[in-house]
Design a protein around this motif. Structure first.
Motif, PDB file in Angstrom:
ATOM      1  N   LEU A   1       0.847  -1.189   0.000  1.00 31.43           N
ATOM      2  CA  LEU A   1       0.000   0.000   0.000  1.00 31.43           C
ATOM      3  C   LEU A   1       0.881   1.237   0.000  1.00 31.43           C
ATOM      4  O   LEU A   1       1.940   1.252   0.628  1.00 31.43           O
TER       5      LEU A   1
ATOM      6  N   ILE B   1      -4.053   6.171   3.548  1.00 31.38           N
ATOM      7  CA  ILE B   1      -5.133   5.210   3.760  1.00 31.38           C
ATOM      8  C   ILE B   1      -6.041   5.848   4.805  1.00 31.38           C
ATOM      9  O   ILE B   1      -5.748   5.849   5.994  1.00 31.38           O
TER      10      ILE B   1
ATOM     11  N   THR C   1      -9.972   6.676   0.967  1.00 31.53           N
ATOM     12  CA  THR C   1      -9.302   5.646   0.186  1.00 31.53           C
ATOM     13  C   THR C   1      -9.499   4.230   0.726  1.00 31.53           C
ATOM     14  O   THR C   1      -9.342   3.269  -0.019  1.00 31.53           O
TER      15      THR C   1
ATOM     16  N   VAL D   1      -9.259   0.290  -1.100  1.00 31.35           N
ATOM     17  CA  VAL D   1      -8.304  -0.733  -0.677  1.00 31.35           C
ATOM     18  C   VAL D   1      -9.058  -1.993  -0.261  1.00 31.35           C
ATOM     19  O   VAL D   1      -8.694  -3.100  -0.655  1.00 31.35           O
ATOM     20  N   ARG D   2     -10.112  -1.826   0.519  1.00 32.12           N
ATOM     21  CA  ARG D   2     -10.901  -2.969   0.976  1.00 32.12           C
ATOM     22  C   ARG D   2     -11.473  -3.743  -0.202  1.00 32.12           C
ATOM     23  O   ARG D   2     -11.396  -4.970  -0.243  1.00 32.12           O
TER      24      ARG D   2
ATOM     25  N   HIS E   1     -10.393  -3.936  -3.278  1.00 36.96           N
ATOM     26  CA  HIS E   1      -9.359  -4.605  -4.061  1.00 36.96           C
ATOM     27  C   HIS E   1      -8.674  -5.744  -3.314  1.00 36.96           C
ATOM     28  O   HIS E   1      -8.174  -6.672  -3.940  1.00 36.96           O
ATOM     29  N   SER E   2      -8.625  -5.670  -1.990  1.00 36.23           N
ATOM     30  CA  SER E   2      -7.916  -6.705  -1.238  1.00 36.23           C
ATOM     31  C   SER E   2      -8.844  -7.789  -0.696  1.00 36.23           C
ATOM     32  O   SER E   2      -8.374  -8.768  -0.134  1.00 36.23           O
TER      33      SER E   2
ATOM     34  N   ALA F   1      -0.811  -1.011  -4.349  1.00 32.49           N
ATOM     35  CA  ALA F   1      -1.925  -0.093  -4.212  1.00 32.49           C
ATOM     36  C   ALA F   1      -1.312   1.291  -4.062  1.00 32.49           C
ATOM     37  O   ALA F   1      -0.807   1.639  -3.016  1.00 32.49           O
TER      38      ALA F   1
ATOM     39  N   ALA G   1      -3.818   4.038  -2.565  1.00 34.11           N
ATOM     40  CA  ALA G   1      -4.915   3.160  -2.161  1.00 34.11           C
ATOM     41  C   ALA G   1      -5.693   2.615  -3.338  1.00 34.11           C
ATOM     42  O   ALA G   1      -6.816   2.202  -3.189  1.00 34.11           O
ATOM     43  N   ARG G   2      -5.103   2.606  -4.529  1.00 34.78           N
ATOM     44  CA  ARG G   2      -5.731   1.965  -5.673  1.00 34.78           C
ATOM     45  C   ARG G   2      -4.891   0.756  -6.052  1.00 34.78           C
ATOM     46  O   ARG G   2      -3.733   0.906  -6.413  1.00 34.78           O
ATOM     47  N   ALA G   3      -5.457  -0.432  -5.959  1.00 35.02           N
ATOM     48  CA  ALA G   3      -4.691  -1.630  -6.303  1.00 35.02           C
ATOM     49  C   ALA G   3      -4.532  -1.698  -7.812  1.00 35.02           C
ATOM     50  O   ALA G   3      -5.495  -1.570  -8.546  1.00 35.02           O
TER      51      ALA G   3
END
Length: 128
Positions: free
Chosen positions: A9, A13, A17, A21-22, A24-25, A110, A113-115
């Motif tokens: 990351l 965060i 954002t 993150v949530r 994508h992960s 990420a 915070a963008r994967a």
């Protein structure tokens, strides 16, 4: 445990954002594997980020996987201590320490915070 998936990351965060993150992960924890979240490049981390880690931990446990956290940022570690989650996450200071005995899969990054896949890069949105 099986192979490790490393998610790095970057940036902030926070409440804006963390949902990205949530999202994508959410499905990265494979059964019998390790999901490793590297927080070292993170510049800001609040309770929203902590909630992302708690969700990742829950997803890992439900999928018979394990969550590892890499963090050397004193402020993030203090937040974990204050909220009594540091013993849950047991963060390590280095990626090598967290990966000891694991075979790592490619890193998902990420940024802001963008994967995104490793071969792409993006910049964190500016807050002006």
């Amino acid at each position: 445990m099986g192979p490790a998936t490393v998610v790095e990351l970057r940036g902030e965060i926070d409440i804006l954002t963390a949902p990205v993150v949530r999202r994508h992960s959410q499905h990265l924890a494979e059964p019998e594997a390790v999901l490793l979240i590297d927080l070292r490049p993170v510049t800001f981390f609040d309770c929203s980020g902590l909630e992302v880690l708690l969700d990742a931990h829950l997803q890992a446990v439900m999928g018979r996987a394990r969550l590892e956290v890499v963090c050397d940022n004193a402020r993030i570690l203090d937040l974990m201590t204050t909220t009594r989650t540091r013993t849950l996450f047991q963060p390590t200071a280095t990626l090598a320490e967290a990966l000891a005995g694991q075979s790592a899969l490619p890193v998902d990054r990420a940024v802001g915070a963008r994967a995104v896949p490793c071969q792409r890069s993006c910049r964190a949105p500016s807050r002006r």
